[in-house]
Motif scaffolding. Structure first.
Motif, PDB file in Angstrom:
ATOM      1  N   ILE A  74       0.799  -1.295   0.032  1.00 24.73           N
ATOM      2  CA  ILE A  74      -0.076   0.011  -0.106  1.00 24.73           C
ATOM      3  C   ILE A  74       0.736   1.051   0.022  1.00 24.73           C
ATOM      4  N   ASP A  75       0.677   2.176  -0.994  1.00 22.76           N
ATOM      5  CA  ASP A  75       1.540   3.200  -1.207  1.00 22.76           C
ATOM      6  C   ASP A  75       0.776   4.565  -1.352  1.00 22.76           C
ATOM      7  N   VAL A  76       1.549   5.599  -1.090  1.00 15.41           N
ATOM      8  CA  VAL A  76       0.782   6.936  -1.480  1.00 15.41           C
ATOM      9  C   VAL A  76       1.755   7.845  -2.123  1.00 15.41           C
ATOM     10  N   SER A  77       1.375   8.687  -2.941  1.00 13.89           N
ATOM     11  CA  SER A  77       2.032   9.448  -3.778  1.00 13.89           C
ATOM     12  C   SER A  77       1.741  10.995  -3.866  1.00 13.89           C
ATOM     13  N   SER A  78       2.428  11.945  -3.752  1.00 13.91           N
ATOM     14  CA  SER A  78       2.180  13.527  -3.610  1.00 13.91           C
ATOM     15  C   SER A  78       2.420  14.022  -4.923  1.00 13.91           C
ATOM     16  N   ASP A  79       2.834  13.415  -6.027  1.00 14.15           N
ATOM     17  CA  ASP A  79       3.215  13.980  -7.166  1.00 14.15           C
ATOM     18  C   ASP A  79       2.391  13.204  -8.402  1.00 14.15           C
ATOM     19  N   GLY A  80       1.000  12.856  -8.001  1.00 14.63           N
ATOM     20  CA  GLY A  80       0.261  12.132  -9.066  1.00 14.63           C
ATOM     21  C   GLY A  80       0.669  10.710  -9.467  1.00 14.63           C
ATOM     22  N   GLY A  81       1.582  10.232  -8.866  1.00 14.11           N
ATOM     23  CA  GLY A  81       1.839   8.652  -9.132  1.00 14.11           C
ATOM     24  C   GLY A  81       3.396   8.565  -9.649  1.00 14.11           C
ATOM     25  N   THR A  82       4.172   9.647  -9.769  1.00 13.41           N
ATOM     26  CA  THR A  82       5.483   9.726 -10.391  1.00 13.41           C
ATOM     27  C   THR A  82       6.380   8.773  -9.416  1.00 13.41           C
ATOM     28  N   SER A  83       6.109   9.226  -8.186  1.00  9.58           N
ATOM     29  CA  SER A  83       7.068   8.432  -7.077  1.00  9.58           C
ATOM     30  C   SER A  83       6.217   8.068  -6.067  1.00  9.58           C
ATOM     31  N   TRP A  84       6.416   7.069  -5.268  1.00  8.97           N
ATOM     32  CA  TRP A  84       5.628   6.415  -4.202  1.00  8.97           C
ATOM     33  C   TRP A  84       6.408   6.277  -2.893  1.00  8.97           C
ATOM     34  N   VAL A  85       5.737   6.357  -1.879  1.00  7.26           N
ATOM     35  CA  VAL A  85       6.029   6.111  -0.756  1.00  7.26           C
ATOM     36  C   VAL A  85       5.240   5.138   0.007  1.00  7.26           C
ATOM     37  N   ALA A  86       5.917   4.273   0.711  1.00 10.67           N
ATOM     38  CA  ALA A  86       5.252   3.010   1.328  1.00 10.67           C
ATOM     39  C   ALA A  86       4.465   3.469   2.434  1.00 10.67           C
ATOM     40  N   LEU A  87       3.286   2.976   2.548  1.00 10.59           N
ATOM     41  CA  LEU A  87       2.310   3.231   3.756  1.00 10.59           C
ATOM     42  C   LEU A  87       2.256   2.015   4.482  1.00 10.59           C
ATOM     43  N   GLU A  88       2.333   0.813   3.819  1.00 12.98           N
ATOM     44  CA  GLU A  88       2.338  -0.492   4.472  1.00 12.98           C
ATOM     45  C   GLU A  88       2.755  -1.570   3.695  1.00 12.98           C
ATOM     46  N   ARG A  89       3.512  -2.417   4.244  1.00 17.48           N
ATOM     47  CA  ARG A  89       3.704  -3.879   3.474  1.00 17.48           C
ATOM     48  C   ARG A  89       3.141  -5.051   4.273  1.00 17.48           C
ATOM     49  N   VAL A  90       2.322  -5.855   3.795  1.00 18.06           N
ATOM     50  CA  VAL A  90       1.858  -6.823   4.458  1.00 18.06           C
ATOM     51  C   VAL A  90       2.623  -8.147   3.787  1.00 18.06           C
ATOM     52  N   VAL A  91       3.400  -8.686   4.573  1.00 19.43           N
ATOM     53  CA  VAL A  91       3.946  -9.779   3.845  1.00 19.43           C
ATOM     54  C   VAL A  91       3.533 -11.053   4.449  1.00 19.43           C
ATOM     55  N   ASP A  92       2.874 -11.153   5.737  1.00 20.47           N
ATOM     56  CA  ASP A  92       2.370 -12.515   6.049  1.00 20.47           C
ATOM     57  C   ASP A  92       0.830 -12.807   5.932  1.00 20.47           C
ATOM     58  N   VAL A  93       0.569 -13.711   5.804  1.00 21.17           N
ATOM     59  CA  VAL A  93      -0.977 -14.176   6.009  1.00 21.17           C
ATOM     60  C   VAL A  93      -1.692 -13.266   6.902  1.00 21.17           C
ATOM     61  N   ASP A  94      -2.767 -12.627   6.541  1.00 24.29           N
ATOM     62  CA  ASP A  94      -3.458 -11.743   7.469  1.00 24.29           C
ATOM     63  C   ASP A  94      -4.660 -11.899   7.068  1.00 24.29           C
ATOM     64  N   ASN A  95      -5.402 -12.895   6.990  1.00 21.32           N
ATOM     65  CA  ASN A  95      -6.737 -13.132   6.439  1.00 21.32           C
ATOM     66  C   ASN A  95      -7.968 -12.776   7.381  1.00 21.32           C
TER      67      ASN A  95
END
Length: 146
Positions: free
Chosen positions: A61-82
């Motif tokens: 899950i990422d956010v960009s403040s320049d319309g999607g040219t660059s991204w900053v990570a909000l969250e990385r879910v690497v394990d099962v979390d169902n």
């Protein structure tokens, strides 16, 4: 209200008929103008599952403040979390609040093939915008209420 999921298989279909396979699926938000805000929070509910042979992928899950040219990570879910998890983050600590804020949700099956599914629901942004109107002086208040 809509919930976005990686796929909806046929009723009675096989497990894995509608999951992510051999690549990524992405959901991008509309562009939000947050330039007048002094603070902003994003909240969403997410669900992520991996199964079968696959336990080496992630939900990004990422956010960009320049319309999607660059991204900053909000969250990385690497394990099962169902299970459904609510996430709330202060955007002000991560990005500059501009008129080009956009979000990306990306589930991938790039490594060992398996069952990869993700979902997003109840996405919202709460902003705080300062009141720039001048406060009335004491004489005006007294004449109004006096």
């Amino acid at each position: 209200m809509k919930c976005f999921v990686t796929g909806n298989g046929a009723v009675g279909g096989q497990v894995g008929d509608a999951d992510v396979d051999g690549g990524c699926t992405s959901l991008r938000s509309p562009v939000f103008d947050l330039s007048a805000a002094t603070q902003a929070f994003v909240t969403y509910w997410r669900w992520y599952g991996e199964g079968g042979n696959s336990t080496d992928d992630e939900f990004a899950i990422d956010v960009s403040s320049d319309g999607g040219t660059s991204w900053v990570a909000l969250e990385r879910v690497v394990d099962v979390d169902n299970t459904w998890r609510e996430v709330s983050l202060d955007l002000t600590t991560l990005i500059t609040l501009t008129e080009q804020v956009v979000f990306r949700f990306q589930a991938c099956d790039l490594n060992t093939g398996g069952l990869v599914e993700a979902a997003i629901d109840d996405f919202s942004i709460e902003t705080f915008v300062p009141n720039t109107s001048a406060a009335p002086d004491a004489a005006t208040l007294l004449s109004t209420f006096g």
